[in-house]
Design a protein around this motif. Structure first.
Motif, PDB file in Angstrom:
ATOM      1  N   TYR A  26       0.842  -1.198   0.000  1.00  0.00           N
ATOM      2  CA  TYR A  26       0.000   0.000   0.000  1.00  0.00           C
ATOM      3  C   TYR A  26       0.879   1.251   0.000  1.00  0.00           C
ATOM      4  CZ  TYR A  26      -2.646   3.724   2.372  1.00  0.00           C
ATOM      5  OH  TYR A  26      -3.191   4.923   2.742  1.00  0.00           O
ATOM      6  N   PRO A  38       0.880   6.947  -0.406  1.00  0.00           N
ATOM      7  CA  PRO A  38       1.042   7.917   0.688  1.00  0.00           C
ATOM      8  C   PRO A  38       2.324   8.721   0.500  1.00  0.00           C
ATOM      9  CG  PRO A  38       0.453   5.780   1.576  1.00  0.00           C
ATOM     10  CD  PRO A  38       0.613   5.603   0.097  1.00  0.00           C
ATOM     11  N   GLY A  39       2.222  10.017   0.715  1.00  0.00           N
ATOM     12  CA  GLY A  39       3.371  10.881   0.471  1.00  0.00           C
ATOM     13  C   GLY A  39       3.158  11.703  -0.795  1.00  0.00           C
ATOM     14  N   GLN A  40       2.269  11.217  -1.671  1.00  0.00           N
ATOM     15  CA  GLN A  40       1.961  11.990  -2.885  1.00  0.00           C
ATOM     16  C   GLN A  40       1.039  13.144  -2.501  1.00  0.00           C
ATOM     17  OE1 GLN A  40       0.979   8.538  -5.813  1.00  0.00           O
ATOM     18  NE2 GLN A  40       1.606  10.294  -7.073  1.00  0.00           N
ATOM     19  N   ALA A  41       1.335  14.306  -3.053  1.00  0.00           N
ATOM     20  CA  ALA A  41       0.568  15.496  -2.676  1.00  0.00           C
ATOM     21  C   ALA A  41      -0.799  15.499  -3.331  1.00  0.00           C
ATOM     22  CB  ALA A  41       1.340  16.747  -3.082  1.00  0.00           C
ATOM     23  N   MET A  96      -4.844  12.525  -1.182  1.00  0.00           N
ATOM     24  CA  MET A  96      -5.237  11.833   0.040  1.00  0.00           C
ATOM     25  C   MET A  96      -6.618  11.183  -0.138  1.00  0.00           C
ATOM     26  SD  MET A  96      -3.145  14.467   0.693  1.00  0.00           S
ATOM     27  CE  MET A  96      -4.130  15.885   1.121  1.00  0.00           C
ATOM     28  N   HIS A  97      -6.736   9.995   0.361  1.00  0.00           N
ATOM     29  CA  HIS A  97      -8.008   9.272   0.214  1.00  0.00           C
ATOM     30  C   HIS A  97      -8.010   8.157   1.236  1.00  0.00           C
ATOM     31  CE1 HIS A  97      -5.095   6.812  -1.975  1.00  0.00           C
ATOM     32  NE2 HIS A  97      -5.870   5.804  -1.629  1.00  0.00           N
ATOM     33  N   ASN A  98      -9.150   7.501   1.327  1.00  0.00           N
ATOM     34  CA  ASN A  98      -9.248   6.369   2.239  1.00  0.00           C
ATOM     35  C   ASN A  98      -9.464   5.090   1.443  1.00  0.00           C
ATOM     36  OD1 ASN A  98      -9.594   5.108   4.884  1.00  0.00           O
ATOM     37  ND2 ASN A  98     -11.716   4.841   4.245  1.00  0.00           N
ATOM     38  N   PRO A 140      -0.743  16.711   5.545  1.00  0.00           N
ATOM     39  CA  PRO A 140      -1.676  15.566   5.470  1.00  0.00           C
ATOM     40  C   PRO A 140      -1.206  14.467   4.504  1.00  0.00           C
ATOM     41  CG  PRO A 140      -2.868  17.648   5.184  1.00  0.00           C
ATOM     42  CD  PRO A 140      -1.416  18.001   5.296  1.00  0.00           C
ATOM     43  N   LYS A 141      -0.442  14.850   3.508  1.00  0.00           N
ATOM     44  CA  LYS A 141       0.014  13.842   2.537  1.00  0.00           C
ATOM     45  C   LYS A 141       1.027  12.863   3.145  1.00  0.00           C
ATOM     46  CE  LYS A 141       4.008  16.178   0.350  1.00  0.00           C
ATOM     47  NZ  LYS A 141       5.055  15.351   0.935  1.00  0.00           N
ATOM     48  N   ASP A 142       1.605  13.272   4.267  1.00  0.00           N
ATOM     49  CA  ASP A 142       2.618  12.418   4.901  1.00  0.00           C
ATOM     50  C   ASP A 142       2.074  11.621   6.083  1.00  0.00           C
ATOM     51  OD1 ASP A 142       4.637  13.225   3.121  1.00  0.00           O
ATOM     52  OD2 ASP A 142       4.971  15.063   4.278  1.00  0.00           O
ATOM     53  N   ASN A 159      -8.768  13.761   6.078  1.00  0.00           N
ATOM     54  CA  ASN A 159      -8.207  14.093   4.772  1.00  0.00           C
ATOM     55  C   ASN A 159      -6.702  13.782   4.754  1.00  0.00           C
ATOM     56  OD1 ASN A 159      -7.927  15.265   2.184  1.00  0.00           O
ATOM     57  ND2 ASN A 159      -7.246  17.177   3.138  1.00  0.00           N
ATOM     58  N   THR A 160      -6.357  12.641   5.298  1.00  0.00           N
ATOM     59  CA  THR A 160      -4.974  12.163   5.225  1.00  0.00           C
ATOM     60  C   THR A 160      -5.037  10.889   4.381  1.00  0.00           C
ATOM     61  OG1 THR A 160      -5.227  10.752   7.145  1.00  0.00           O
ATOM     62  CG2 THR A 160      -4.461  13.009   7.551  1.00  0.00           C
ATOM     63  N   TYR A 161      -3.949  10.161   4.252  1.00  0.00           N
ATOM     64  CA  TYR A 161      -4.054   8.824   3.687  1.00  0.00           C
ATOM     65  C   TYR A 161      -4.635   7.931   4.763  1.00  0.00           C
ATOM     66  CZ  TYR A 161      -1.707  10.080  -0.601  1.00  0.00           C
ATOM     67  OH  TYR A 161      -1.420  10.637  -1.813  1.00  0.00           O
TER      68      TYR A 161
END
Ligand SMILES: Cc1ncc(C[n+]2csc(CCOP(=O)(O)OP(=O)(O)O)c2C)c(N)n1
Ligand code: SF4
Lengths: 585, 280
Positions: free
Chosen positions: A267, A416-419, A422-424, B37-39, B57-59
């Motif tokens: 993931y 994760p880490g990509q600007a 963000m999602h679930n 939030p991206k991290d 609104n994070t991963y």
């Protein structure tokens, strides 16, 4: 017995060093430029159980352990008796015949005289000159065997030196002991008169190592697994090469943790894999569906051993297919492979790493104890490969939908880490954004669309599937359906039957799920279709029968040993009415 | 601060549920620490509380019941630059997830584990959870719970957690401070949050806890014995705050491969003919 082939067996009790002696032998053949394969017969006992290790070598490719026996190195009386006695037939292995030679310690006296060449050698006496370690007598035996076969002694010496590498004195003691065994044999007994055309030196891998190496070639960076025979050989290999290959290897608290950790790593954008055998895999099944639902790539190595339950831990079987096909509730796409030999294990696993990421779904590589634990030789491996990370979303994509409905079923992934992406990701059913729609009243349409999107990946995959591999099928009246490690025995049985004028061929079901639609046409208009499987019920056969509306005739074996080509050919001859069954009183 | 909340999906918890306080604590802590939030990855199990990642609104990853810690460890080991928060319920973490809890703490993986401890199962309509007090009447304990409650604080200490704290949903400011400390802590940080389920647990309510909880102050957080003793304190007085915090190398610091930097940034090993020589 063929002049350009030798079958040699080292037999003794567990703890006698049977396996390491066998491995020295196969490496010696490989380095001398011969093809070789091995067969490991052992019991689930740490000390004392009877075991043997067989190596078959030739200047032509050897596909399985083979029928017959030329040389026996017996480390105890039981070893001499067992392998010269035609009454004892361990899983189909042939005893030593009148042309063979039996090498054993001169102190073993009260064996039953049968028609074979007994070559007692003072193994222990020679060994004791060089070391107190009783295992040194194996080395003496190896030297004698090499003399009988006619292999250059220096090659054996080199292998011994590598084996004991760090312990210089021990290595030299072993080399000297082996040389005395070699000389003793030549001074007292006749060599077998084998004639080989030596080729280039070969590489040597076990199936488990090959799966692990294939994964590394496919970009593996993390392997998390709980030990279980026969999946452990891959785990051990990777743990030993962790630093060299930059692969993080971890034993967690259980298989549930192993697979969930692996899913977490994938993931987060790192290629990770887990592996186990039936019982351990059973614990993973809930998470297999989780990966399917959340569309996280994962490669799972499933190495079968006989069941049910913990079954026969040190024996082989292909009985987990139903379990792998049925793992986890609901419908979701999965891809299942069954490599047939060591080379295929490498290439398939490497490809599996790409496919998992491309299709964002679980991909299985199935093997069994026979494939996982026996060594085989290779001329080399094609190391050219392009890692394909599949479709990824671009940073800050507007209105990013993780589970975008597409024609291919594949939605671009965000890591994760990509600007801005963000999602679930959710184990519950969700819409394109990943927002939960688990309440059917909220949105049944989303559910239907999302199910169809996920399942469409299979159609996309079927389009890119390579044709089903076949063996001597074009004019075949009889066709064998085969999967996984039965490949070598099936092909050799076909050669035996063809030499008797029987038109027979085989298809190898390498893509176990989804099945290649071309199987249907390959099976058309044949006199009879056989399914050869190392299990009780014919798990593959039943499933193929349902898909293609055919009725294969089952040939199964479930005694814990692999198929032997001679016995298999014989059975087929009886089944097609060319030979009468011999009923033993 | 709104940046940390998912604008599409509002929380679905019952009005008054303790989970709201934790949502606030997490978003406020992330804002205070200025973590992009991206991290951030918030991983959860299954339960009312575990719906948390959906509202952020994070991963986020809403995985399997009790399996959030292995998942979170996998994320952290893949990419140690990420802030990883595991968030779940007491049924989730202290029943099915118990051994993961123990071993993740023992390994000192650098993640924050926050448990919404309401002493019952919320989502499955009110069965007794491992922290249910003796005598608690629930759907599965109609005559009152008879099983000794699980003590998350002493369990975490025994396992080797390097940061052990307890918060209370009735005290958001304090909970936020704990969350900040837990995220900042390098190593496995655990916060057990007393978090009333207003629907299924009428006994362990805000009113029950409010007069009982008191802030730990002046305790030596590096003193294991003292932390353990305080961890046993439960009754008329219930301590909240940091019980224990020490520095110990994380698993990532010690592993031969991980210590070379985030796995995601490490080059994939390209096999060469030279590598094959080992197998000749
Ligand atoms: C393997 C598995 N078993 C059971 C369930 C059903 N289940 C869903 S939530 C839950 C309990 C939730 O309780 P808790 O973890 O305390 O969380 P809360 O809802 O109270 O926040 C259970 C048993 C499940 N989803 N998965
Ligand atoms: S059932 Fe209890 S735990 Fe679940 S949302 Fe409602 S109050 Fe919260």
């Amino acid at each position: 017995m063929k002049q350009n082939e030798v079958i040699i067996r080292v037999a003794g009790a567990a703890g006698d060093g049977v396996q390491s002696a066998g491995e020295i032998l196969i490496r010696t053949f490989a380095r001398s430029g011969l093809y070789a394969t091995s067969y490991n017969y052992y019991q689930d006992i740490i000390r004392g159980g009877e075991s043997w290790y067989q190596v078959r070598a030739s200047d032509e490719k050897v596909k399985n352990q083979g029928d017959g026996l030329d040389v026996l190195i017996a480390l105890n009386l039981d070893g001499v008796e067992r392998h010269t006695n035609p009454e004892i037939n361990e899983g189909g292995a042939s005893p030593l015949g009148k042309d063979g030679v039996a090498i054993f310690d001169s102190s073993i006296k009260n064996y039953t005289k049968r028609e074979t060449n007994y070559c007692p050698i003072p193994l222990s006496d020679i060994a004791s000159k060089y070391s107190k370690n009783p295992l040194l007598k194996n080395t003496v035996g190896l030297g004698a065997a090499i003399a009988a076969i006619g292999i250059d002694f220096d090659i054996l010496a080199g292998v011994i030196r590598d084996q004991f590498g760090k312990k210089g004195d021990i290595a030299e003691a072993n080399v000297k002991a082996a040389k005395e065994g070699y000389d003793y044999y030549l001074a007292n007994y006749k060599p077998l008169g084998k004639k080989f055309k030596y080729g280039k030196k070969k590489y040597m891998l076990s199936g488990g190592m090959s799966v692990a190496l294939g994964a590394v070639a496919g970009g593996l960076k993390m392997y998390v697994a709980y030990p279980m025979t026969p999946a452990s050989s891959a785990l051990h290999f990777l743990a030993q090469h962790a630093k060299k290959y930059g692969v993080f290897v971890k034993i967690p608290e259980d298989e549930i943790s192993a697979i969930n950790t692996t899913i977490g790593a994938n993931y987060a954008g790192v290629r990770a894999m887990t592996g186990s055998s039936g019982g351990g895999f059973a614990l993973m099944t809930e998470a297999v569906g989780l990966a399917g639902m959340t569309e996280v790539p994962i490669v799972i190595y499933e190495a079968q051993r006989p069941g049910p339950s913990t079954g026969l831990p040190t024996k082989t079987e292909q009985g987990d297919l139903n379990q792998v096909l049925g793992a986890s509730q609901g419908d979701f796409p999965r891809i299942v492979f069954a490599p047939g030999d060591i080379e295929e294990a490498f290439y398939i696993t490497r490809e599996a790493m790409n496919l998992a990421e491309k299709y964002q779904t679980p991909v299985f590589v199935m093997s069994d104890l026979y494939l996982a634990e026996h060594y085989d030789t290779l001329d080399g491996l094609d190391l050219n490969f392009k890692i394909d990370n599949g479709e990824r979303a671009k940073d800050n994509e507007e209105d990013y939908k993780r589970y975008l409905i597409t024609d291919t079923g594949i939605s671009p992934r965000a890591i994760p880490g990509q600007a801005g992406l963000m999602h679930n990701e959710d184990s519950d059913e969700h819409n394109e954004y990943g927002d939960v729609v688990s309440d059917a009243i909220t949105n049944p349409i989303d559910r239907i669309k999302m199910m169809q999107k996920r399942m469409r990946k299979l159609d996309t995959y079927i389009e890119e599937m390579p044709p089903t591999p076949t063996y001597k099928i074009s004019d075949a009246e009889y066709v064998i359906i085969q999967w996984g490690s039965t490949k070598g025995a099936v092909e050799e049985a076909i050669d035996i039957l063809r030499s008797k004028g029987i038109k027979i061929g085989a298809i190898e079901v390498k893509n176990v799920f989804p099945l290649n639609p071309d199987i249907g046409s390959l099976l058309k208009n044949r006199k009879k279709i056989f399914a050869v499987e190392n299990n009780y019920s014919g798990q593959l056969s039943k499933y193929i029968a349902a898909q293609f509306l055919i009725k294969p005739e089952l040939i199964t074996k479930y005694d814990g040993e692999a198929f032997y080509p001679g016995a298999l050919a014989n059975e087929i001859e009886i089944r097609i009415g060319k030979k009468k069954e011999v009923i033993k009183e | 601060m709104n940046d940390y909340k998912n604008k599409r999906v509002p929380p679905d918890w019952c009005p008054g549920c303790g989970n709201f306080a934790q949502l606030s604590a997490i978003t406020m802590a992330l804002a205070e620490l200025k973590i992009d939030p991206k991290d951030v990855v918030v991983a959860s199990g299954i339960g009312c509380s575990s719906n948390m990642p959906e509202f952020l609104n994070t991963y986020g990853y809403h995985g399997l019941h009790g399996r959030l810690l292995p998942f979170a460890s996998g994320v952290k080991w893949a990419n140690s630059k990420l802030t990883v928060i595991a968030y779940g319920g007491d049924g989730d973490g202290f029943f099915e997830g118990t051994q993961h809890f123990f071993h993740t703490a023992k390994r000192n993986v650098d993640i924050t584990y926050m448990v919404s401890d309401n002493q019952v199962f919320g989502l499955t309509t009110g069965q007794a959870s491992p922290t249910a007090p003796i005598g608690l009447r629930t759907k599965t304990t109609p005559d009152g719970n008879i099983e000794t409650p699980f003590n998350p604080i002493t369990f975490a200490l025994n396992a080797g957690a390097t940061f052990v704290a307890r918060g209370f949903s009735g005290d958001i400011k304090h909970l936020k401070e704990l969350t900040v400390k837990a995220i900042k802590h390098k190593g496995f940080s655990f916060i057990d949050v007393l978090s009333p389920c207003v629907t299924w647990n009428k006994e362990n309510s805000y009113e029950y806890f409010r007069p009982r909880v008191y802030h730990l102050e002046g305790n030596d957080v590096t003193n294991f014995d003292q932390a353990y003793k305080l961890g046993l304190e439960w009754g008329d007085k219930i301590p909240i705050g940091v019980f224990y915090e020490v520095e110990r190398p994380t698993y990532e610091d010690l592993d031969e491969v991980l210590k070379d930097g985030p796995l995601i940034d490490q080059k994939i090993h390209q096999l060469t003919e030279d590598d094959l020589e080992e197998f000749a």
